[in-house]
Design an enzyme around this catalytic site. Structure first.
Site, PDB file in Angstrom:
ATOM      1  N   ARG A 136     -15.406  -2.895  -7.951  1.00  0.00           N
ATOM      2  CA  ARG A 136     -16.112  -4.028  -7.329  1.00  0.00           C
ATOM      3  C   ARG A 136     -17.476  -4.255  -7.982  1.00  0.00           C
ATOM      4  O   ARG A 136     -18.481  -4.513  -7.323  1.00  0.00           O
ATOM      5  CB  ARG A 136     -16.309  -3.794  -5.821  1.00  0.00           C
ATOM      6  CG  ARG A 136     -15.070  -3.470  -5.056  1.00  0.00           C
ATOM      7  CD  ARG A 136     -14.117  -4.630  -4.902  1.00  0.00           C
ATOM      8  NE  ARG A 136     -13.036  -4.280  -4.004  1.00  0.00           N
ATOM      9  CZ  ARG A 136     -11.860  -3.793  -4.405  1.00  0.00           C
ATOM     10  NH1 ARG A 136     -11.608  -3.627  -5.700  1.00  0.00           N
ATOM     11  NH2 ARG A 136     -10.937  -3.485  -3.529  1.00  0.00           N
ATOM     12  N   SER A 183     -14.465  -7.078   3.238  1.00  0.00           N
ATOM     13  CA  SER A 183     -15.089  -5.752   3.331  1.00  0.00           C
ATOM     14  C   SER A 183     -16.587  -5.894   3.104  1.00  0.00           C
ATOM     15  O   SER A 183     -17.006  -6.398   2.057  1.00  0.00           O
ATOM     16  CB  SER A 183     -14.530  -4.814   2.267  1.00  0.00           C
ATOM     17  OG  SER A 183     -13.130  -4.819   2.330  1.00  0.00           O
ATOM     18  N   GLU A 214     -20.991  -4.287  -0.291  1.00  0.00           N
ATOM     19  CA  GLU A 214     -20.228  -5.013  -1.319  1.00  0.00           C
ATOM     20  C   GLU A 214     -20.658  -6.482  -1.368  1.00  0.00           C
ATOM     21  O   GLU A 214     -20.668  -7.118  -2.415  1.00  0.00           O
ATOM     22  CB  GLU A 214     -18.728  -4.903  -1.000  1.00  0.00           C
ATOM     23  CG  GLU A 214     -17.858  -5.569  -2.029  1.00  0.00           C
ATOM     24  CD  GLU A 214     -16.376  -5.497  -1.710  1.00  0.00           C
ATOM     25  OE1 GLU A 214     -15.852  -4.390  -1.507  1.00  0.00           O
ATOM     26  OE2 GLU A 214     -15.745  -6.567  -1.678  1.00  0.00           O
TER      27      GLU A 214
HETATM   28  P1  FAD Z   1     -19.186 -16.605  -3.590  1.00  0.00           P
HETATM   29  O1  FAD Z   1     -19.270 -15.914  -2.284  1.00  0.00           O
HETATM   30  O2  FAD Z   1     -19.423 -18.060  -3.624  1.00  0.00           O
HETATM   31  O3  FAD Z   1     -20.186 -15.897  -4.607  1.00  0.00           O
HETATM   32  C1  FAD Z   1     -20.220 -14.497  -4.730  1.00  0.00           C
HETATM   33  C2  FAD Z   1     -21.278 -14.123  -5.758  1.00  0.00           C
HETATM   34  O4  FAD Z   1     -20.879 -14.602  -7.048  1.00  0.00           O
HETATM   35  C3  FAD Z   1     -22.634 -14.762  -5.499  1.00  0.00           C
HETATM   36  O5  FAD Z   1     -23.620 -13.857  -5.915  1.00  0.00           O
HETATM   37  C4  FAD Z   1     -22.636 -15.996  -6.376  1.00  0.00           C
HETATM   38  O6  FAD Z   1     -23.927 -16.419  -6.753  1.00  0.00           O
HETATM   39  C5  FAD Z   1     -21.836 -15.524  -7.579  1.00  0.00           C
HETATM   40  N1  FAD Z   1     -21.068 -16.567  -8.238  1.00  0.00           N
HETATM   41  C6  FAD Z   1     -20.051 -17.295  -7.697  1.00  0.00           C
HETATM   42  N2  FAD Z   1     -19.529 -18.111  -8.614  1.00  0.00           N
HETATM   43  C7  FAD Z   1     -20.237 -17.927  -9.756  1.00  0.00           C
HETATM   44  C8  FAD Z   1     -20.181 -18.499 -11.055  1.00  0.00           C
HETATM   45  N3  FAD Z   1     -19.299 -19.441 -11.388  1.00  0.00           N
HETATM   46  N4  FAD Z   1     -21.082 -18.079 -11.979  1.00  0.00           N
HETATM   47  C9  FAD Z   1     -21.991 -17.126 -11.680  1.00  0.00           C
HETATM   48  N5  FAD Z   1     -22.084 -16.550 -10.463  1.00  0.00           N
HETATM   49  C10 FAD Z   1     -21.218 -16.941  -9.517  1.00  0.00           C
HETATM   50  N6  FAD Z   1     -12.687  -9.284  -2.542  1.00  0.00           N
HETATM   51  C11 FAD Z   1     -11.917  -8.450  -3.276  1.00  0.00           C
HETATM   52  O7  FAD Z   1     -12.336  -7.996  -4.350  1.00  0.00           O
HETATM   53  N7  FAD Z   1     -10.678  -8.090  -2.848  1.00  0.00           N
HETATM   54  C12 FAD Z   1     -10.138  -8.538  -1.687  1.00  0.00           C
HETATM   55  O8  FAD Z   1      -9.005  -8.195  -1.360  1.00  0.00           O
HETATM   56  C13 FAD Z   1     -10.943  -9.407  -0.885  1.00  0.00           C
HETATM   57  N8  FAD Z   1     -10.475  -9.846   0.311  1.00  0.00           N
HETATM   58  C14 FAD Z   1     -11.264 -10.656   1.083  1.00  0.00           C
HETATM   59  C15 FAD Z   1     -10.776 -11.078   2.334  1.00  0.00           C
HETATM   60  C16 FAD Z   1     -11.532 -11.908   3.137  1.00  0.00           C
HETATM   61  C17 FAD Z   1     -10.987 -12.358   4.476  1.00  0.00           C
HETATM   62  C18 FAD Z   1     -12.803 -12.362   2.680  1.00  0.00           C
HETATM   63  C19 FAD Z   1     -13.616 -13.296   3.518  1.00  0.00           C
HETATM   64  C20 FAD Z   1     -13.309 -11.922   1.460  1.00  0.00           C
HETATM   65  C21 FAD Z   1     -12.540 -11.064   0.651  1.00  0.00           C
HETATM   66  N9  FAD Z   1     -13.005 -10.592  -0.590  1.00  0.00           N
HETATM   67  C22 FAD Z   1     -12.229  -9.771  -1.358  1.00  0.00           C
HETATM   68  C23 FAD Z   1     -14.357 -10.961  -1.072  1.00  0.00           C
HETATM   69  C24 FAD Z   1     -14.377 -12.329  -1.836  1.00  0.00           C
HETATM   70  O9  FAD Z   1     -13.298 -13.144  -1.453  1.00  0.00           O
HETATM   71  C25 FAD Z   1     -14.340 -12.155  -3.340  1.00  0.00           C
HETATM   72  O10 FAD Z   1     -15.417 -11.376  -3.770  1.00  0.00           O
HETATM   73  C26 FAD Z   1     -14.372 -13.498  -4.089  1.00  0.00           C
HETATM   74  O11 FAD Z   1     -14.206 -13.308  -5.464  1.00  0.00           O
HETATM   75  C27 FAD Z   1     -15.660 -14.289  -3.836  1.00  0.00           C
HETATM   76  O12 FAD Z   1     -15.474 -15.584  -4.365  1.00  0.00           O
HETATM   77  P2  FAD Z   1     -16.374 -16.805  -3.937  1.00  0.00           P
HETATM   78  O13 FAD Z   1     -16.038 -17.936  -4.835  1.00  0.00           O
HETATM   79  O14 FAD Z   1     -16.242 -17.042  -2.493  1.00  0.00           O
HETATM   80  O15 FAD Z   1     -17.803 -16.234  -4.293  1.00  0.00           O
HETATM   81  P1  NAP Z   2      -5.715  -0.467   3.630  1.00  0.00           P
HETATM   82  O1  NAP Z   2      -4.463  -0.787   2.873  1.00  0.00           O
HETATM   83  O2  NAP Z   2      -5.663  -0.255   5.101  1.00  0.00           O
HETATM   84  O3  NAP Z   2      -6.425   0.799   2.971  1.00  0.00           O
HETATM   85  C1  NAP Z   2      -7.731   1.233   3.379  1.00  0.00           C
HETATM   86  C2  NAP Z   2      -8.523   1.633   2.169  1.00  0.00           C
HETATM   87  O4  NAP Z   2      -7.915   2.765   1.576  1.00  0.00           O
HETATM   88  C3  NAP Z   2      -8.536   0.522   1.156  1.00  0.00           C
HETATM   89  O5  NAP Z   2      -9.793  -0.054   1.168  1.00  0.00           O
HETATM   90  C4  NAP Z   2      -8.139   1.158  -0.149  1.00  0.00           C
HETATM   91  O6  NAP Z   2      -9.144   1.188  -1.125  1.00  0.00           O
HETATM   92  C5  NAP Z   2      -7.768   2.589   0.184  1.00  0.00           C
HETATM   93  N1  NAP Z   2      -6.351   2.816  -0.194  1.00  0.00           N
HETATM   94  C6  NAP Z   2      -5.250   2.553   0.559  1.00  0.00           C
HETATM   95  N2  NAP Z   2      -4.123   2.941  -0.101  1.00  0.00           N
HETATM   96  C7  NAP Z   2      -4.532   3.436  -1.294  1.00  0.00           C
HETATM   97  C8  NAP Z   2      -3.865   3.984  -2.411  1.00  0.00           C
HETATM   98  N3  NAP Z   2      -2.531   4.133  -2.428  1.00  0.00           N
HETATM   99  N4  NAP Z   2      -4.594   4.381  -3.459  1.00  0.00           N
HETATM  100  C9  NAP Z   2      -5.926   4.260  -3.468  1.00  0.00           C
HETATM  101  N5  NAP Z   2      -6.622   3.748  -2.435  1.00  0.00           N
HETATM  102  C10 NAP Z   2      -5.945   3.349  -1.359  1.00  0.00           C
HETATM  103  O7  NAP Z   2      -6.828  -1.581   3.325  1.00  0.00           O
HETATM  104  P2  NAP Z   2      -6.951  -3.084   3.782  1.00  0.00           P
HETATM  105  O8  NAP Z   2      -8.268  -3.275   4.394  1.00  0.00           O
HETATM  106  O9  NAP Z   2      -5.720  -3.553   4.494  1.00  0.00           O
HETATM  107  O10 NAP Z   2      -7.007  -3.804   2.348  1.00  0.00           O
HETATM  108  C11 NAP Z   2      -5.889  -3.833   1.498  1.00  0.00           C
HETATM  109  C12 NAP Z   2      -6.345  -4.122   0.089  1.00  0.00           C
HETATM  110  O11 NAP Z   2      -7.033  -5.370   0.063  1.00  0.00           O
HETATM  111  C13 NAP Z   2      -7.325  -3.094  -0.451  1.00  0.00           C
HETATM  112  O12 NAP Z   2      -7.086  -2.925  -1.825  1.00  0.00           O
HETATM  113  C14 NAP Z   2      -8.670  -3.706  -0.212  1.00  0.00           C
HETATM  114  O13 NAP Z   2      -9.628  -3.315  -1.189  1.00  0.00           O
HETATM  115  C15 NAP Z   2      -8.371  -5.194  -0.366  1.00  0.00           C
HETATM  116  N6  NAP Z   2      -9.296  -5.967   0.481  1.00  0.00           N
HETATM  117  C16 NAP Z   2     -10.551  -6.130   0.021  1.00  0.00           C
HETATM  118  C17 NAP Z   2     -11.467  -6.849   0.761  1.00  0.00           C
HETATM  119  C18 NAP Z   2     -12.843  -7.103   0.208  1.00  0.00           C
HETATM  120  O14 NAP Z   2     -13.565  -7.903   0.768  1.00  0.00           O
HETATM  121  N7  NAP Z   2     -13.223  -6.457  -0.861  1.00  0.00           N
HETATM  122  C19 NAP Z   2     -11.121  -7.375   1.984  1.00  0.00           C
HETATM  123  C20 NAP Z   2      -9.831  -7.154   2.432  1.00  0.00           C
HETATM  124  C21 NAP Z   2      -8.915  -6.448   1.664  1.00  0.00           C
HETATM  125  P3  NAP Z   2      -9.404   0.004  -2.186  1.00  0.00           P
HETATM  126  O15 NAP Z   2     -10.263  -0.956  -1.447  1.00  0.00           O
HETATM  127  O16 NAP Z   2     -10.141   0.694  -3.264  1.00  0.00           O
HETATM  128  O17 NAP Z   2      -8.113  -0.585  -2.627  1.00  0.00           O
END
Ligand code: FAD
Ligand code: NAP
Length: 338
Positions: A164, A238, A334
């Site tokens: 991340r 997250s 994050e």
């Molecule tokens: P924004 O929120 O608009 O921006 C995020 C940051 O990036 C800000 O600092 C902004 O200034 C910068 N930015 C945006 N666009 C640009 C650009 N074109 N150039 C330069 N800087 C820029 N993330 C995960 O990694 N995995 C997941 O599974 C995941 N699940 C999510 C589930 C939910 C329900 C929600 C609400 C969020 C989740 N996220 C997850 C977090 C998020 O969706 C991601 O990080 C996504 O990539 C953010 O995109 P955005 O366009 O909304 O970014």
């Molecule tokens: P989950 O499957 O309930 O698992 C909980 C956490 O344990 C996850 O965050 C994941 O880490 C870790 N994990 C689970 N299984 C794993 C494996 N086999 N090997 C290594 N790590 C493992 O999590 P969840 O909340 O439902 O999310 C599912 C996936 O979507 C995850 O990958 C999570 O990162 C992603 N997600 C991200 C966001 C965000 O905002 N970043 C929001 C929602 C979901 P990792 O996060 O490192 O995968």
């Protein structure tokens, strides 16, 4: 070029924080972006680029000129026997982009289905889910350096992707506008279904030999069943990263807390599920006024309606303090705080 003054941001951040942008504009191509950057510089303001607003928390009145990226573009930039390089505008909706790649029978992004936000923000934190991160398919990106207004490209190595993380989230924060992102996608599908509940979901769907579209559908179904929909309940996914600690720190903790949810990672390190740590502090489902910790997923902080960004930030401080005091582990946010 349309410039809006004192513009409400509530619908432009998935936390639903109600603050106004002093200046707000969107751009659909590089030319429009450059004109806007000239304006912003003339007014001696700073720029904040916004995609879908799904990874930001506004904690105070923004001072920056907010520019919403709307560059839409989809192109097969290079086509060969086994793979293609796909070029995407940074303003494309990520999930729509993933579905488009699948329509073209190009594989590698299916596990990342339904992540909110835009393509341009994906490299910011090397988005990842269900055992896949974009760094494995990311080829390069085009950006404009804000200080010089010059076009630059970053290849995979130069982005320094981590968990991340990338250079854009730390040393180059607010220094570049990402305009296009290129992915190298395979024409040969290799299912990656070991992680989490994907296999069980496919079985429940009656699928033995999944296609990429099946994997995408399974991920969509799991996500819809587990995660709060920001349209219904304000959140940014997250709020904290899953911390990685050394084996040395981990072993005594595991002895004290045998149920601790952990996953081994490289170099004698262990990743701990931050959601589990927060839950053990008794904070899952915590609510005060309109801010709280989600009742099913403790890693997600939520806005029940009228919480302010600073209230959510204070809640995150409280979570960090509780986890630190119980486990000696410092959680890192994050979400991008502004
Ligand atoms: P924004 O929120 O608009 O921006 C995020 C940051 O990036 C800000 O600092 C902004 O200034 C910068 N930015 C945006 N666009 C640009 C650009 N074109 N150039 C330069 N800087 C820029 N993330 C995960 O990694 N995995 C997941 O599974 C995941 N699940 C999510 C589930 C939910 C329900 C929600 C609400 C969020 C989740 N996220 C997850 C977090 C998020 O969706 C991601 O990080 C996504 O990539 C953010 O995109 P955005 O366009 O909304 O970014
Ligand atoms: P989950 O499957 O309930 O698992 C909980 C956490 O344990 C996850 O965050 C994941 O880490 C870790 N994990 C689970 N299984 C794993 C494996 N086999 N090997 C290594 N790590 C493992 O999590 P969840 O909340 O439902 O999310 C599912 C996936 O979507 C995850 O990958 C999570 O990162 C992603 N997600 C991200 C966001 C965000 O905002 N970043 C929001 C929602 C979901 P990792 O996060 O490192 O995968």
């Amino acid at each position: 070029m349309h410039i809006k003054i004192n513009y409400p941001l509530k619908n432009f951040n998935t936390f639903g924080i109600a603050l106004n942008a002093p200046f707000f504009s969107s751009f659909t191509d590089e030319q429009e972006l450059l004109s806007l950057l000239n304006y912003v510089k003339a007014g001696q303001k700073e720029v904040l680029i916004l995609g879908g607003g799904s990874n930001v928390l506004f904690t105070k009145q923004p001072q920056d000129w907010i520019l919403k990226n709307e560059i839409k573009h989809f192109e097969i930039a290079e086509d060969s026997k086994d793979y293609a390089i796909v070029k995407s505008g940074a303003g494309n909706i990520w999930h729509e982009f993933v579905l488009e790649t699948l329509k073209h029978n190009l594989f590698g992004l299916e596990n990342l289905s339904l992540i909110p936000g835009c393509v341009g923000a994906a490299p910011m934190q090397n988005i990842g889910a269900y055992g896949v991160e974009i760094k494995s398919t990311f080829h390069h990106l085009d950006a404009i350096e804000i200080a010089t207004m010059k076009n630059v490209s970053f290849n995979n190595q130069e982005c320094k992707f981590g968990y991340r993380e990338s250079v854009f989230k730390n040393i180059y924060k607010k220094k570049y506008v990402i305009t296009h992102v290129y992915f190298k996608l395979s024409k040969i599908f290799q299912a990656n279904i070991e992680y989490g509940a994907i296999k069980e979901q496919l079985t429940a769907m009656g699928i033995e030999k999944p296609t990429a579209k099946d994997v995408s559908n399974a991920v969509i179904a799991i996500r819809q069943s587990k995660l709060p929909d920001p349209k219904v309940l304000g959140n940014a996914g997250s709020f904290f990263k899953n911390p990685t600690i050394s084996n040395e720190q981990f072993l005594p903790l595991k002895e004290k807390f045998p149920n601790m949810v952990s996953y081994p990672v490289a170099n004698n390190e262990v990743k701990i599920a931050a959601g589990w740590l927060i839950e053990q502090c008794g904070l899952k489902g915590f609510r005060e006024n309109d801010y709280g910790v989600h009742k099913n997923q403790a890693l997600v902080l939520v806005n029940y309606g009228n919480a302010s960004g600073s209230e959510i930030f204070q809640l995150s401080e409280m979570v960090i303090e509780n986890v630190k005091s119980k486990f000696g582990i410092t959680l890192e946010r994050e979400v991008n705080i502004y």
